[in-house]
Enzyme design. Structure first.
Site, short mmCIF file in Angstrom:
data_model
loop_
_atom_site.label_atom_id
_atom_site.label_comp_id
_atom_site.label_asym_id
_atom_site.label_seq_id
_atom_site.Cartn_x
_atom_site.Cartn_y
_atom_site.Cartn_z
N THR A 1 138.29 91.68 10.38
CA THR A 1 139.69 91.71 9.95
C THR A 1 139.79 92.11 8.48
OG1 THR A 1 139.84 89.38 9.26
CG2 THR A 1 140.16 89.87 11.60
N GLY A 2 140.91 92.73 8.13
CA GLY A 2 141.11 93.16 6.75
C GLY A 2 139.99 94.05 6.26
N SER A 3 139.66 95.08 7.06
CA SER A 3 138.43 95.85 6.79
C SER A 3 138.68 97.29 6.41
CB SER A 3 137.51 95.79 8.01
OG SER A 3 138.21 96.06 9.21
N GLY B 1 137.16 97.38 0.53
CA GLY B 1 136.51 96.24 -0.09
C GLY B 1 135.39 95.63 0.74
N ILE B 2 135.31 94.30 0.69
CA ILE B 2 134.24 93.58 1.39
C ILE B 2 134.30 93.86 2.89
CG2 ILE B 2 133.38 91.29 2.02
CD1 ILE B 2 134.30 90.32 -0.76
N GLY B 3 135.49 93.87 3.46
CA GLY B 3 135.62 94.11 4.90
C GLY B 3 135.08 95.46 5.31
N SER C 1 134.84 81.55 0.06
CA SER C 1 134.70 81.93 -1.34
C SER C 1 134.14 80.76 -2.14
CB SER C 1 136.08 82.32 -1.89
OG SER C 1 136.08 82.38 -3.30
N TYR D 1 145.06 79.75 -3.37
CA TYR D 1 143.96 80.51 -2.79
C TYR D 1 142.76 79.60 -2.53
CZ TYR D 1 140.06 83.81 -2.52
OH TYR D 1 138.92 84.50 -2.13
#
Length: 264
Positions: free
Chosen positions: A13-15, A18-20, A141, A154
């Site tokens: 998800t959210g890919s 960035g990291i995804g 995180s 967050y």
């Protein structure tokens, strides 16, 4: 050590960046068919094109859906009804003074950063347990245990992900499915570049801004630099593989030594 994910299907998800995106490429290079997720279909297709250039032999499937909503989660499951590896990477962040965080913002951070993961785990975990194999990875995180004063909403959401991971690992006990959190440290992404400049000013060149950020706002990092997305992806690919079969219910740190503790 060969990490072979041939024949497996993953959803990250959210890919779209960035990291995804780095995780999607890493999984594809290991042989998995990878669902790439973003909200905007047109932008997502461009992102998938970039990922295909990085992993020419990989197979990518665009999954356009806003996973911060129930409707978006249902759309994603319709697009990719069965997965072996679920990586809940979607997350939002941004600095806000603690006393200025509104009720709506608290709800939004919980909805996007926590409930998006819970909904997909509920959808996919039963099928994994029926097969007797599966991997669920929630990208948490260092902020889960070292709550940042500038964005406690967050931090709260990432702490919640640790609890979600441990709880669902118990639900999957004895089934062959593992559930873990990956605690990422300060990582070099486009979004983080904006965040760094917000805190140290935009007049500094990037290299100087990064050093100033680590010195002034993350001085406990043993790495003393931002982590690259591929370094997070390497851990995710390993935990997604059969070689990590005995690791479950854990919070695995890729934080550059940021958390000043032997255990999370």
């Amino acid at each position: 050590m060969k990490l072979d994910l041939g024949g497996r299907t993953a959803l990250v998800t959210g890919s779209s960046q960035g990291i995804g995106a780095a995780i999607a490429v890493g999984l594809a290079r290991a042989g998995a068919r990878v669902g790439v997720n973003g909200r905007d279909a047109e932008r997502l297709e461009r992102s998938v094109g970039k990922l295909r250039a990085e992993a020419p032999d990989g197979e990518f499937v665009a999954v356009a859906a806003d996973l911060g909503t129930e409707e978006g989660a249902a759309r994603a499951v319709d697009a990719l009804p069965d997965v072996d590896i679920l990586v809940n990477n979607l997350g939002i962040f941004g600095p806000t003074p603690a006393l200025e965080i509104t009720d709506d913002e608290w709800r939004r951070y919980f909805e996007v950063n926590v409930l998006s993961a819970v909904r997909l785990i509920r959808a996919y975990l039963p099928r994994m347990t029926e097969r007797g194999w599966g991997r669920v990875l929630n990208i948490s995180s260092d902020s889960a245990v070292v709550i940042p004063a500038e964005m406690i909403h967050y931090g709260m959401s990432k702490t919640a992900l640790l609890a979600v991971s441990r709880g669902f690992a118990k639900e999957a006990a004895g089934t062959g499915v593992t559930v873990n959190s990956v605690m990422a440290g300060p990582t070099h992404t486009e979004g983080v570049e904006d965040f760094v400049h917000q805190l140290v000013g935009r007049e500094l060149p990037w290299d100087e801004a990064q050093r100033a950020f680590m010195r002034e706002h993350r001085p406990q990092s043993l790495l003393q630099r931002l982590i690259e997305p591929e370094e997070i992806a390497n851990m995710v690919v390993y935990l997604s593989s059969p070689l990590a079969s005995a690791t479950t219910g854990g919070a695995v740190r890729v934080d550059g030594g940021y958390v000043d503790a032997i255990l999370p």
